[in-house]
Design a protein around this motif. Sequence first.
Motif, PDB file in Angstrom:
ATOM      1  N   SER A  76       0.813  -1.216   0.000  1.00 14.87           N
ATOM      2  CA  SER A  76       0.000   0.000   0.000  1.00 14.87           C
ATOM      3  C   SER A  76       0.848   1.267   0.000  1.00 14.87           C
ATOM      4  CB  SER A  76      -0.919   0.012   1.231  1.00 14.87           C
ATOM      5  OG  SER A  76      -0.152   0.052   2.423  1.00 14.87           O
ATOM      6  N   GLU A  81      -6.350   5.211  -0.764  1.00  8.90           N
ATOM      7  CA  GLU A  81      -7.295   4.129  -0.516  1.00  8.90           C
ATOM      8  C   GLU A  81      -8.041   3.699  -1.772  1.00  8.90           C
ATOM      9  OE1 GLU A  81     -10.604   2.728   2.788  1.00  8.90           O
ATOM     10  OE2 GLU A  81      -9.422   4.565   3.077  1.00  8.90           O
ATOM     11  N   THR A  85      -7.703  -0.041  -3.066  1.00 12.47           N
ATOM     12  CA  THR A  85      -8.946  -0.814  -3.108  1.00 12.47           C
ATOM     13  C   THR A  85      -9.160  -1.430  -4.478  1.00 12.47           C
ATOM     14  OG1 THR A  85      -9.986   0.538  -1.395  1.00 12.47           O
ATOM     15  CG2 THR A  85     -11.456  -0.686  -2.858  1.00 12.47           C
ATOM     16  N   GLN A  86      -8.849  -0.703  -5.541  1.00 13.47           N
ATOM     17  CA  GLN A  86      -9.034  -1.257  -6.879  1.00 13.47           C
ATOM     18  C   GLN A  86      -8.165  -2.488  -7.097  1.00 13.47           C
ATOM     19  OE1 GLN A  86      -7.710   1.043 -10.299  1.00 13.47           O
ATOM     20  NE2 GLN A  86      -9.343   0.177 -11.546  1.00 13.47           N
ATOM     21  N   TYR A  89      -9.108  -5.136  -3.588  1.00 10.67           N
ATOM     22  CA  TYR A  89     -10.502  -5.579  -3.440  1.00 10.67           C
ATOM     23  C   TYR A  89     -11.155  -5.846  -4.794  1.00 10.67           C
ATOM     24  CZ  TYR A  89     -15.468  -5.538  -2.256  1.00 10.67           C
ATOM     25  OH  TYR A  89     -16.796  -5.867  -2.134  1.00 10.67           O
ATOM     26  N   ASP A  90     -11.230  -4.828  -5.655  1.00 12.22           N
ATOM     27  CA  ASP A  90     -11.963  -4.961  -6.916  1.00 12.22           C
ATOM     28  C   ASP A  90     -11.396  -6.070  -7.787  1.00 12.22           C
ATOM     29  OD1 ASP A  90     -13.454  -2.781  -6.076  1.00 12.22           O
ATOM     30  OD2 ASP A  90     -12.348  -1.331  -7.302  1.00 12.22           O
ATOM     31  N   GLU A 120     -13.357  -3.652   9.250  1.00 15.69           N
ATOM     32  CA  GLU A 120     -13.322  -2.699   8.134  1.00 15.69           C
ATOM     33  C   GLU A 120     -13.389  -1.248   8.596  1.00 15.69           C
ATOM     34  OE1 GLU A 120     -16.001  -3.620   4.875  1.00 15.69           O
ATOM     35  OE2 GLU A 120     -16.186  -5.706   5.549  1.00 15.69           O
ATOM     36  N   VAL A 129      -8.917  -2.418   4.022  1.00 15.94           N
ATOM     37  CA  VAL A 129      -9.197  -2.924   2.672  1.00 15.94           C
ATOM     38  C   VAL A 129      -9.017  -4.436   2.609  1.00 15.94           C
ATOM     39  CG1 VAL A 129      -8.513  -2.812   0.242  1.00 15.94           C
ATOM     40  CG2 VAL A 129      -8.566  -0.720   1.618  1.00 15.94           C
ATOM     41  N   LYS A 132     -12.036  -5.925   4.281  1.00 17.55           N
ATOM     42  CA  LYS A 132     -13.190  -5.853   3.377  1.00 17.55           C
ATOM     43  C   LYS A 132     -13.118  -6.949   2.316  1.00 17.55           C
ATOM     44  CE  LYS A 132     -15.385  -2.667   0.077  1.00 17.55           C
ATOM     45  NZ  LYS A 132     -15.311  -1.321  -0.549  1.00 17.55           N
ATOM     46  N   THR A 133     -11.910  -7.192   1.827  1.00 14.29           N
ATOM     47  CA  THR A 133     -11.723  -8.232   0.809  1.00 14.29           C
ATOM     48  C   THR A 133     -11.988  -9.620   1.387  1.00 14.29           C
ATOM     49  OG1 THR A 133     -10.032  -6.832  -0.233  1.00 14.29           O
ATOM     50  CG2 THR A 133     -10.121  -9.136  -0.911  1.00 14.29           C
TER      51      THR A 133
END
Length: 217
Positions: A76, A81, A85-86, A89-90, A120, A129, A132-133
């Motif tokens: 990171s 963020e 996140t992309q 997570y995405d 989270e 993050v 969340k994942t």
Amino acid sequence: MKVIVTGATGMVGEGVLIECLNNNEVKQVLYVGRKPSGKSHPKLKEYLVPDFLSLKSDDSQLSGYDACFYCAGISSVGLDEVQYTQITYDTTLHFAKVLLAQNLNFTFNFISGAHTDSSENGKVMWARVKGKTENALQALPFKAQYNFRPGLMKPDKTQTQLKGYNKYIPLFSPILGLFYTGCTTREIGRAMILVTKIGFPKKILEAKDILTAANLK
């Protein structure tokens, strides 16, 4: 089993791939990534894609597998963020959903990180993050889904994909091991193989759990 491995140009993914290629429980490995793994083996096939987010749910090259060992990821450092996140997570969730559409009775193993924030809501961005994942992956209807949170990691002596400070981990790991529970990258791979085959009572595996899983019978 037939498995898909990502992240093999990084330290963890390379160690996991080496274990898969040398483990009799695994009969075929598909490496999916942007760059070649640098490995050659009768078990190994490679599928190079420029962007995981471009993969479609009807991609037949990803069909017929038992598990994914998802080791792709990035630090990171230097990212905000939205950017992190992309990538974390995405991209991970998109890849997981593509595999889910192509494979029944499938296990998804995700390399997370020690101190990941399952709530989270914590102050540390990367931990939120990652949490969340993990939570989103656990909500998907896989046969099984495990999140691996290794702490101190030691590369295998045969690894070549070591960058930056990772090159020096073998030098300092004996000292750091006095204070932190650690495991080798190949033990992570062995743990992934065995929880896929046998199962494990925890969905989140900390370093001690990874060592336990790596020695399942």
